[in-house]
Design an enzyme around this catalytic site. Structure first.
Site, PDB file in Angstrom:
ATOM      1  N   GLU A  90       0.848  -1.194   0.000  1.00 20.11           N
ATOM      2  CA  GLU A  90       0.000   0.000   0.000  1.00 20.11           C
ATOM      3  C   GLU A  90       0.885   1.247   0.000  1.00 20.11           C
ATOM      4  O   GLU A  90       1.879   1.290   0.727  1.00 20.11           O
ATOM      5  CB  GLU A  90      -0.823   0.050   1.296  1.00 20.11           C
ATOM      6  CG  GLU A  90      -2.170  -0.575   1.225  1.00 20.11           C
ATOM      7  CD  GLU A  90      -2.876  -0.487   2.579  1.00 20.11           C
ATOM      8  OE1 GLU A  90      -2.200  -0.458   3.630  1.00 20.11           O
ATOM      9  OE2 GLU A  90      -4.102  -0.449   2.583  1.00 20.11           O
ATOM     10  N   ARG A 143      -4.170  -4.843  -0.173  1.00 18.67           N
ATOM     11  CA  ARG A 143      -5.519  -4.275  -0.279  1.00 18.67           C
ATOM     12  C   ARG A 143      -5.848  -3.933  -1.741  1.00 18.67           C
ATOM     13  O   ARG A 143      -5.211  -4.394  -2.669  1.00 18.67           O
ATOM     14  CB  ARG A 143      -5.712  -3.070   0.639  1.00 18.67           C
ATOM     15  CG  ARG A 143      -5.669  -3.425   2.121  1.00 18.67           C
ATOM     16  CD  ARG A 143      -6.626  -2.570   2.941  1.00 18.67           C
ATOM     17  NE  ARG A 143      -6.605  -2.924   4.358  1.00 18.67           N
ATOM     18  CZ  ARG A 143      -5.904  -2.274   5.269  1.00 18.67           C
ATOM     19  NH1 ARG A 143      -5.178  -1.241   4.934  1.00 18.67           N
ATOM     20  NH2 ARG A 143      -5.951  -2.639   6.527  1.00 18.67           N
TER      21      ARG A 143
HETATM   22  N1  LIG Z   1      -8.645   3.122   2.561  1.00 17.88           N
HETATM   23  C1  LIG Z   1      -7.826   3.152   3.630  1.00 17.88           C
HETATM   24  C2  LIG Z   1      -6.748   2.296   3.724  1.00 17.88           C
HETATM   25  C3  LIG Z   1      -5.930   2.380   4.828  1.00 17.88           C
HETATM   26  N2  LIG Z   1      -6.172   3.294   5.776  1.00 17.88           N
HETATM   27  C4  LIG Z   1      -5.249   3.421   6.910  1.00 17.88           C
HETATM   28  C5  LIG Z   1      -5.276   2.321   7.917  1.00 17.88           C
HETATM   29  C6  LIG Z   1      -3.893   2.309   8.454  1.00 17.88           C
HETATM   30  O1  LIG Z   1      -3.756   3.308   9.458  1.00 17.88           O
HETATM   31  C7  LIG Z   1      -3.044   2.721   7.265  1.00 17.88           C
HETATM   32  C8  LIG Z   1      -2.396   1.579   6.523  1.00 17.88           C
HETATM   33  O2  LIG Z   1      -3.020   0.389   6.793  1.00 17.88           O
HETATM   34  P1  LIG Z   1      -2.273  -1.020   7.123  1.00 17.88           P
HETATM   35  O3  LIG Z   1      -1.624  -1.425   5.850  1.00 17.88           O
HETATM   36  O4  LIG Z   1      -1.284  -0.788   8.195  1.00 17.88           O
HETATM   37  O5  LIG Z   1      -3.355  -1.928   7.524  1.00 17.88           O
HETATM   38  O6  LIG Z   1      -3.920   3.417   6.412  1.00 17.88           O
HETATM   39  C9  LIG Z   1      -7.259   4.141   5.666  1.00 17.88           C
HETATM   40  O7  LIG Z   1      -7.507   4.967   6.588  1.00 17.88           O
HETATM   41  N3  LIG Z   1      -8.046   4.065   4.587  1.00 17.88           N
END
Ligand SMILES: Nc1ccn([C@H]2C[C@H](O)[C@@H](COP(=O)(O)O)O2)c(=O)n1
Ligand SMILES: Nc1ncnc2c1ncn2[C@@H]1O[C@H](COP(=O)(O)OP(=O)(O)O)[C@@H](O)[C@H]1O
Length: 268
Positions: A90, A143
């Site tokens: 991501e 994702r």
């Molecule tokens: N659509 C999204 C995707 C991710 N996030 C946020 C959630 C986490 O703080 C960060 C990265 O996620 P991870 O790979 O650590 O599960 O980004 C979001 O707010 N909206």
């Protein structure tokens, strides 16, 4: 466990024009020229009228889904050592720094004000990943544009933190994208964790912006994931789902990744 095999049907659409993506050239198409041009990495799909990446049919795209800190990056790191696989993590660094601003941090500080800003940028950067030319026969990406909308935007809206108008604008953008651009996914691998496990791992990872995340937030994200990928009662599931229980320690997880290697890599 493969939960479902549910391929999306494509619709015939007539996009007026397209745009230049962050990293790839997308076909610029006018109504008059519909179906005639073949430019860059893109061609118009004669059967469905969508923009389609050249050679798309021969390659395989796997999206790795799961709650925050469920172990997706760790899993991708494991598979990145395999030849013939490209791994797309991501673009969190972009979400933390767009021209000196930090929409991820702003969103966690004030989701009502900044949720739209972050999610618009997430949608753009995820789209950019989906349409970027593949450099290997298999792509594993962290994702997808689908979970961005069905999990994170949905969560902001359902929890009352995203105004109606912001949700409507994001939804129209999302619908336009999936209607007009081919974003094939062959398999979804779901790392299924308890919210408690994620909370522990989140604290251990200690990302500055995420220090404000309570367990309840992870529970909401978890429930949305379960409704989408396990119960399949909320939104369209664009590919079959392989569920990997992911509460285990690292050693057991690596063992499970190895056990599932064939199923994952044969996803064509
Ligand atoms: N659509 C999204 C995707 C991710 N996030 C946020 C959630 C986490 O703080 C960060 C990265 O996620 P991870 O790979 O650590 O599960 O980004 C979001 O707010 N909206
Ligand atoms: N199976 C596991 N057991 C314990 N800790 C783990 C495990 N998998 C990952 N971690 C740790 O948990 C944190 C989050 O993992 P990460 O792979 O970054 O998750 P994600 O990419 O899903 O947000 C990291 O500190 C990572 O080292």
């Amino acid at each position: 466990m493969i939960v479902n095999s549910f391929k999306g049907l494509c619709r015939v659409v007539l996009p007026l024009y397209s745009h230049k993506s962050l990293s790839t050239n997308i076909l610029v198409r006018h109504r008059a020229a519909l179906g005639k041009h073949l430019l860059g990495h893109w061609r118009s799909s004669t059967s469905h009228g969508k923009l389609v990446r050249n050679g798309e049919g021969k390659k395989s795209v796997i999206c790795l889904e799961g709650n925050i800190a469920s172990g997706k990056t760790t899993c991708l790191e494991y598979f990145s050592k395999t030849s013939d696989i490209e791994v797309l993590t991501e673009p969190v660094s972009k979400w933390r720094n767009v021209q000196g601003c930090n929409p991820l941090g702003l969103m966690y500080q004030d989701p009502t004000r900044w949720g739209l800003t972050l999610q618009t940028y997430v949608q753009l950067t995820m789209l950019d990943q989906h349409v970027s030319p593949m450099t290997a026969p298999i792509r594993m990406m962290e994702r997808s544009i689908y979970s961005a909308k069905y999990i994170f935007v949905e969560n902001l809206y359902k929890s009352g933190k995203m105004p109606e108008v912001d949700f409507a604008v994001l939804s129209e953008w999302f619908e336009w994208i999936i209607k007009n651009i081919s974003l094939p996914v062959d398999l979804i691998v779901y790392l299924q964790t308890s919210p408690q496990t994620c909370h522990e791992r989140l604290k251990q990872r200690c990302r500055e912006e995420e220090k404000v995340i309570p367990l309840e937030y992870l529970e909401s994200i978890h429930n949305l994931y379960e409704d989408w990928l396990i119960h399949q009662k909320s939104f369209h599931v664009p590919a079959p789902v392989l569920v990997i229980p992911a509460d285990h320690d690292l050693k057991k997880m690596l063992h499970q990744f190895e056990e599932n290697r064939e199923k994952i890599l044969m996803a064509r």
